[in-house]
Write an enzyme that holds these catalytic residues in place. Structure first.
Site, PDB file in Angstrom:
ATOM      1  N   TYR A  47     107.501  80.568 -61.947  1.00  0.00           N
ATOM      2  CA  TYR A  47     106.520  80.588 -60.887  1.00  0.00           C
ATOM      3  C   TYR A  47     106.611  79.260 -59.870  1.00  0.00           C
ATOM      4  O   TYR A  47     106.014  79.203 -58.910  1.00  0.00           O
ATOM      5  CB  TYR A  47     105.110  80.872 -61.089  1.00  0.00           C
ATOM      6  CG  TYR A  47     104.792  82.300 -61.875  1.00  0.00           C
ATOM      7  CD1 TYR A  47     105.932  83.278 -61.956  1.00  0.00           C
ATOM      8  CD2 TYR A  47     103.669  82.767 -62.357  1.00  0.00           C
ATOM      9  CE1 TYR A  47     105.771  84.418 -62.499  1.00  0.00           C
ATOM     10  CE2 TYR A  47     103.351  83.981 -63.010  1.00  0.00           C
ATOM     11  CZ  TYR A  47     104.661  84.625 -63.058  1.00  0.00           C
ATOM     12  OH  TYR A  47     104.263  85.996 -63.489  1.00  0.00           O
ATOM     13  N   LEU A 188      96.900  95.890 -60.137  1.00  0.00           N
ATOM     14  CA  LEU A 188      96.640  96.672 -58.663  1.00  0.00           C
ATOM     15  C   LEU A 188      97.991  97.336 -58.039  1.00  0.00           C
ATOM     16  O   LEU A 188      97.995  97.578 -56.937  1.00  0.00           O
ATOM     17  CB  LEU A 188      95.791  95.423 -57.893  1.00  0.00           C
ATOM     18  CG  LEU A 188      94.901  94.958 -58.518  1.00  0.00           C
ATOM     19  CD1 LEU A 188      94.359  93.833 -57.608  1.00  0.00           C
ATOM     20  CD2 LEU A 188      93.683  95.900 -59.008  1.00  0.00           C
ATOM     21  N   LYS A 229      96.182  89.192 -59.545  1.00  0.00           N
ATOM     22  CA  LYS A 229      96.256  88.011 -58.859  1.00  0.00           C
ATOM     23  C   LYS A 229      95.424  88.272 -57.625  1.00  0.00           C
ATOM     24  O   LYS A 229      95.536  89.439 -56.947  1.00  0.00           O
ATOM     25  CB  LYS A 229      97.836  87.748 -58.331  1.00  0.00           C
ATOM     26  CG  LYS A 229      97.988  86.593 -57.396  1.00  0.00           C
ATOM     27  CD  LYS A 229      98.251  87.382 -56.002  1.00  0.00           C
ATOM     28  CE  LYS A 229      98.399  86.236 -55.061  1.00  0.00           C
ATOM     29  NZ  LYS A 229      98.422  86.685 -53.500  1.00  0.00           N
ATOM     30  N   ASN A 239      87.111  91.297 -58.686  1.00  0.00           N
ATOM     31  CA  ASN A 239      87.714  91.523 -59.840  1.00  0.00           C
ATOM     32  C   ASN A 239      87.414  91.423 -61.226  1.00  0.00           C
ATOM     33  O   ASN A 239      87.469  91.735 -62.192  1.00  0.00           O
ATOM     34  CB  ASN A 239      89.397  91.103 -59.773  1.00  0.00           C
ATOM     35  CG  ASN A 239      90.220  91.610 -58.617  1.00  0.00           C
ATOM     36  OD1 ASN A 239      89.649  92.494 -58.037  1.00  0.00           O
ATOM     37  ND2 ASN A 239      91.182  90.974 -58.338  1.00  0.00           N
TER      38      ASN A 239
HETATM   39  P1  NAP Z   1      98.428  92.665 -58.551  1.00  0.00           P
HETATM   40  O1  NAP Z   1      97.786  91.636 -59.140  1.00  0.00           O
HETATM   41  O2  NAP Z   1      98.607  94.119 -58.880  1.00  0.00           O
HETATM   42  O3  NAP Z   1      98.071  92.449 -56.936  1.00  0.00           O
HETATM   43  C1  NAP Z   1      97.983  91.564 -56.111  1.00  0.00           C
HETATM   44  C2  NAP Z   1      97.710  91.827 -54.608  1.00  0.00           C
HETATM   45  O4  NAP Z   1      96.316  92.724 -54.808  1.00  0.00           O
HETATM   46  C3  NAP Z   1      97.562  90.896 -53.736  1.00  0.00           C
HETATM   47  O5  NAP Z   1      97.932  91.285 -52.622  1.00  0.00           O
HETATM   48  C4  NAP Z   1      96.171  90.600 -53.715  1.00  0.00           C
HETATM   49  O6  NAP Z   1      95.477  90.312 -52.409  1.00  0.00           O
HETATM   50  C5  NAP Z   1      95.394  92.192 -53.762  1.00  0.00           C
HETATM   51  N1  NAP Z   1      94.141  92.072 -54.248  1.00  0.00           N
HETATM   52  C6  NAP Z   1      93.546  91.471 -55.310  1.00  0.00           C
HETATM   53  N2  NAP Z   1      92.432  91.577 -55.572  1.00  0.00           N
HETATM   54  C7  NAP Z   1      91.912  92.507 -54.567  1.00  0.00           C
HETATM   55  C8  NAP Z   1      90.911  93.235 -54.453  1.00  0.00           C
HETATM   56  N3  NAP Z   1      89.677  92.950 -55.214  1.00  0.00           N
HETATM   57  N4  NAP Z   1      90.977  93.910 -53.083  1.00  0.00           N
HETATM   58  C9  NAP Z   1      91.814  94.014 -52.627  1.00  0.00           C
HETATM   59  N5  NAP Z   1      92.742  93.664 -52.742  1.00  0.00           N
HETATM   60  C10 NAP Z   1      92.939  92.794 -53.769  1.00  0.00           C
HETATM   61  O7  NAP Z   1     100.072  92.117 -58.270  1.00  0.00           O
HETATM   62  P2  NAP Z   1     100.859  90.724 -59.126  1.00  0.00           P
HETATM   63  O8  NAP Z   1     100.545  89.544 -58.638  1.00  0.00           O
HETATM   64  O9  NAP Z   1     102.377  91.484 -59.168  1.00  0.00           O
HETATM   65  O10 NAP Z   1     100.334  90.793 -60.661  1.00  0.00           O
HETATM   66  C11 NAP Z   1      99.227  90.008 -61.189  1.00  0.00           C
HETATM   67  C12 NAP Z   1      99.934  88.915 -61.859  1.00  0.00           C
HETATM   68  O11 NAP Z   1     100.567  89.481 -63.085  1.00  0.00           O
HETATM   69  C13 NAP Z   1     100.888  88.014 -61.462  1.00  0.00           C
HETATM   70  O12 NAP Z   1     100.357  87.259 -60.351  1.00  0.00           O
HETATM   71  C14 NAP Z   1     101.506  87.341 -62.626  1.00  0.00           C
HETATM   72  O13 NAP Z   1     100.621  86.297 -63.170  1.00  0.00           O
HETATM   73  C15 NAP Z   1     101.528  88.369 -63.487  1.00  0.00           C
HETATM   74  N6  NAP Z   1     102.991  89.064 -63.452  1.00  0.00           N
HETATM   75  C16 NAP Z   1     103.774  88.852 -64.553  1.00  0.00           C
HETATM   76  C17 NAP Z   1     105.007  89.583 -64.499  1.00  0.00           C
HETATM   77  C18 NAP Z   1     105.912  89.398 -65.872  1.00  0.00           C
HETATM   78  O14 NAP Z   1     107.159  89.569 -65.795  1.00  0.00           O
HETATM   79  N7  NAP Z   1     105.298  89.131 -66.875  1.00  0.00           N
HETATM   80  C19 NAP Z   1     105.541  90.163 -63.189  1.00  0.00           C
HETATM   81  C20 NAP Z   1     104.817  90.458 -62.312  1.00  0.00           C
HETATM   82  C21 NAP Z   1     103.413  89.791 -62.527  1.00  0.00           C
HETATM   83  P3  NAP Z   1      95.045  88.767 -52.106  1.00  0.00           P
HETATM   84  O15 NAP Z   1      95.941  87.707 -52.843  1.00  0.00           O
HETATM   85  O16 NAP Z   1      95.063  88.623 -50.513  1.00  0.00           O
HETATM   86  O17 NAP Z   1      93.805  88.381 -52.781  1.00  0.00           O
END
Ligand code: NAP
Length: 274
Positions: A47, A188, A229, A239
């Protein structure tokens, strides 16, 4: 904050995902999250934000010992020498002398060293006290099973994509039998759940948003933690506010059973690297 107990380790059920958070936004988001009550932060060498994550932790009025901090080995850091060197670099960037959890980010490709060799190098860092727990990410059930046999230190988690449009029942069954935490990433569906009609309807009944219903659905399952995230203070706070209501069995099933069209759409979307 509720925690999940796994093989003697307590992992806060909601953590802060930091993928795509960079620079001062990253530092401030981590600091705000910790001040709101988060005690679990998820980053990765890939990252490129470990330094800012470390600064956010240092800036918050929270003891390092109270934060469960995870990083993941980049694809180029899988041979034993690179595991050791890169973890020392991660520790320096994060401003800490230990990691709570070190993961293999993705299974090693056939041309890389064997997963077992990487795991044994990680085990040595556990022996030296630099890493408290080890785990894997994006490992299907058969590779998780191999990894559990190859590692001396217990594999405490498999971090995988898990949300209402991504079924993980088989892996979760395996994890429950073997006391492995399933950590849900993209919980999410990268924002995909926000206008889901079923989640909106269930949320209205509980006075909660669709995002909160999706997170509640995850953490209400035994042996599951989630790392959403968020970057705004409102989203960060929302969250965390998922421990004051409960979904009924019928609601749990309804969330688990989205339309095939939605599931297919999110499968295709998840293949995109942005
Ligand atoms: P996610 O958490 O599923 O979704 C993030 C999105 O949701 C952002 O656009 C955020 O907006 C929005 N959001 C968050 N809380 C909200 C709420 N209460 N109401 C409305 N919208 C909301 O996506 P992700 O970043 O893919 O996954 C989360 C974490 O998982 C990553 O950051 C990373 O640490 C981890 N990850 C790991 C892998 C792996 O290979 N191990 C792969 C992908 C992700 P805002 O930012 O505007 O708040």
């Amino acid at each position: 904050m509720e925690s999940v107990q796994v093989q003697g380790t307590s992992v806060p059920a909601i953590g802060l995902g930091t993928w795509q958070l960079t620079g001062t936004d990253c530092r401030e988001t981590v600091r705000t999250a910790l001040e709101l009550g988060y005690r679990h932060v998820d980053t990765a060498q890939a990252y490129g934000n470990e330094r800012q994550v470390g600064r956010g932790i240092a800036a918050a009025d929270v003891d390092r010992e109270d934060v469960f901090l995870t990083t993941k080995l980049d694809g180029g850091n899988r041979d034993p020498a690179s595991v050791r060197r890169s973890v020392h670099e991660s520790l320096a960037k994060l401003g800490t002398d230990y990691l709570d959890l070190l993961l293999i980010h993705w299974p090693n490709a056939p041309w890389m060293v064997d997963n077992g060799e990487t795991l044994r190098a990680m085990d040595r860092l556990v022996d030296e006290g630099l890493v408290r727990n080890v785990g894997v990410s994006n490992f299907p059930r058969d590779l998780l099973d191999d990894a559990r046999r190859q590692s001396d230190a217990p594999i405490i988690t498999d971090q995988v994509q898990y949300h209402p449009y991504w079924d993980q029942r088989e892996l979760l069954d395996y994890c429950r039998i073997h006391d492995v935490l399933l950590t849900a990433y993209s919980p999410l569906a990268r924002g995909g759940v926000l206008d889901d009609p079923a989640l909106v309807q269930i949320g209205n009944r509980h006075g909660k948003s669709p995002a909160q219903v999706a997170l509640r659905w995850l953490v209400q399952q035994d042996g599951v933690a989630a790392v959403p995230k968020a970057s705004s203070r409102d989203h960060l706070a929302a969250n965390l506010a998922v421990f004051d209501f409960e979904l009924t069995d019928a609601e749990m099933e309804r969330v688990r059973d989205p339309s095939k069209v939605t599931t297919g759409y999110h499968y295709a979307r998840s293949m995109l690297p942005f």
